[in-house]
Every structure is written in C-alpha cells, then in structure tokens.
Design an enzyme around this catalytic site. Sequence first.
Site, PDB file in Angstrom:
ATOM      1  N   HIS A 180      44.393 -10.500 -28.005  1.00  0.00           N
ATOM      2  CA  HIS A 180      43.461  -9.491 -27.490  1.00  0.00           C
ATOM      3  C   HIS A 180      42.079 -10.111 -27.252  1.00  0.00           C
ATOM      4  CE1 HIS A 180      44.742  -5.354 -26.991  1.00  0.00           C
ATOM      5  NE2 HIS A 180      43.494  -4.949 -27.084  1.00  0.00           N
ATOM      6  N   GLY A 185      40.839  -4.159 -21.248  1.00  0.00           N
ATOM      7  CA  GLY A 185      41.547  -4.743 -20.107  1.00  0.00           C
ATOM      8  C   GLY A 185      42.555  -5.812 -20.498  1.00  0.00           C
TER       9      GLY A 185
END
Length: 316
Positions: A180, A185
């Site tokens: 992550h 996004g």
Amino acid sequence: MTYLPLIIKTRLEEKLSKLNKLRPLPKSAVQKLREKFQIEMTYNSNAIEGNSLTLKETFLIINEGITVKGKPLKDHLEAKDHHTALVYLYDLIDKDKKHTTSEILIRNLHQIIIRETDKEWAGRYRNANVIIGRAKHIPPNALQVPQKMRDLIIWLNSQKSKMNIVELSALLHHKLVYIHPFFDGNGRTARLTMNLLLMQAGYPLVIILKNDRKKYYDVLDKADSGGYEPLVKFIAQSVERSLDIYLKNLTPAIQKQEKFITLTDVSKNTSFSAKYLNLLARQGKLEAHKEGRNWLTSKEAIKRYLKNRTRQRKIS
Ligand SMILES: Nc1ncnc2c1ncn2[C@@H]1O[C@H](COP(=O)(O)OP(=O)(O)OP(=O)(O)O)[C@@H](O)[C@H]1O
Ligand SMILES: [Mg+2]
C-alpha cells in the site's frame, strides 16, 4: 510452487494461442473492443472504491465530454484520469512490448489516476501509516515503503522468466496492495500494473468487476496470510472472461463460433442443476465467464468438461 491449477492454465494458454492465430487482428474491430474495455474498466475500477458513476455515465463523460448533473466533480475527474492512464498503458504496449515494470512506471500510473483529485500526493509514496478499510491486514510502516518497493521490483524481475504470467500478475497485484505504497489509489494502481504484465504477454485488458468486490476483498484477505490460490484463480477467471469476449468478437463468422448461454439454459438440457453448474464455474472446472450477474458457458464447453471428467476418472 504453482497456484494455478493445470486445467485452467492450459485453457488460458489455448485461448490466447487461438487469439494469436487470428493476428493480425482486424484494426477497426480491435479499436472498438479496446474502447469498450477502457470504459468498462474505468467504470468498474473506480466503482470498486466508491465512485458513484454508472457505466453509461462513464461512457458519456469520456466520449462525449458530458457532465452528469447531481454527481460529484471528484467522480468525473477520477473517470477522466483513469481513462487517461489506460490510454497511457496502451501506448506503452504499442510502442514497446518489452517495457519493464519499474517503480517509476508504477508511480507514473499513480500520478495519472490521482492528479486531479489529490495533486499533492500524485506519484508520491506515503509518509505516514495507513489502514485499508474493512481489511485485517495493516500495511507496513511508511518508513519501510521505499525499500519494500525496491524489493518488489527485484522480486518481479527474478520471477519473470520462471512463473506463469497470469500467476505472476496476480501475485504482483497482491504484493502492491499489501505494501500500500500510496495514501490512496493503491487498488487502481495495482490493477493497472497487473494489466501491464498481462497485456505485454498478449492478453486483453483484464477487468475486476464491481459486482465481484466482495470476492475480490475476500481473496486478497486470504492472500495476506499466504493463501494465494483463491486470488490466482480469481484473476485467472477475469483473464478468461476478457479472452472469451475478444474471441467472440474477433473470430471470423466463417469459423465456427461457440454460442454463449446462461447456466439456467444449459441446466434445462442436461442432468446438471444450475446451482451445480454455478459451482463448477466458480471453481474453474467448467469454462464460463461472467457477464453482469450471470455466468455464461457453451454447449461445447459442457462437452469438454464431461470429456475431461471421464479422462480424469480413468487416470485415478
Ligand atoms: N486484505 C487486503 N490486503 C491487501 N490489499 C487489500 C485488502 N483488501 C483490499 N485491498 C486493496 O486495497 C484497495 C483499496 O486501497 P486504496 O483506497 O488505496 O485504493 P483505491 O484505488 O483508492 O481504491 P479501490 O482499489 O478500492 O478502488 C482495494 O482496491 C484492494 O486492492
Ligand atoms: Mg481509495
């Protein structure tokens, strides 16, 4: 170690080679499919993270430049940005099939999809810790992100010639969202990066459907603790769906085409119940793909399934 059952792997390879045999593909038909897939993926990938636009609205915004009354500006901008990222991706593939996946490339994709909605962080790794809504997994400390991303690319390059590409793209997808690296996004970037690998190998664009969101989160959750098989199978199913649609649309009419029918229709002419066929489809044992909420298969696929089953019984 492989997570992709042989029967599914073989089927995907056969379908890809069928598609390759049709090359050079008719330009205008391919262009039409590409545009359709770009809109479909933009809609689905954004809808998964809560974008409220419908497929039709996404089409109107991208192709007609229309603004949809009552829908947030952010949703419009996300749709346009995601579409731009896909055009960028296709461009890369058209120019250079061997383009290697790098941190810069991943950051570029992120930069494009976020640039209008979160300018400050577009293309930049996060500098604070995050959690993933509804997931048990807690991504690594922000300080570890640059090193983990370097390691990820090294891992990817070391596996490229060894691992089946569908499997590799699924694992890359998971490793990216596991780290992550961005504030927001991550899912969209991972889905685009996965597609870069697949498209380089000649596969059509692969779309994770919004309708499958629960399943998608579920298989990622299993992958967090090393259970990669459900994720790999799930991605393989998405790959097969795109292949089926491409083959259906590009196979010349003279060549015999398989007609896709719903499982309920099949169950009327066989001794299988629709429920059992659904299970076979979900397990990947029966060739089928999803359109909307329905699984579609063909009479030929049922015949192949039966033949395969008898063969396997004889072996065991
Ligand atoms: N258990 C999990 N482990 C790792 N990653 C996960 C898990 N559950 C979900 N994810 C990923 O996290 C993404 C959400 O993160 P983020 O909000 O940064 O991405 P996004 O692109 O903005 O949203 P989305 O991917 O939902 O469209 C999901 O799309 C999915 O790819
Ligand atoms: Mg998000």
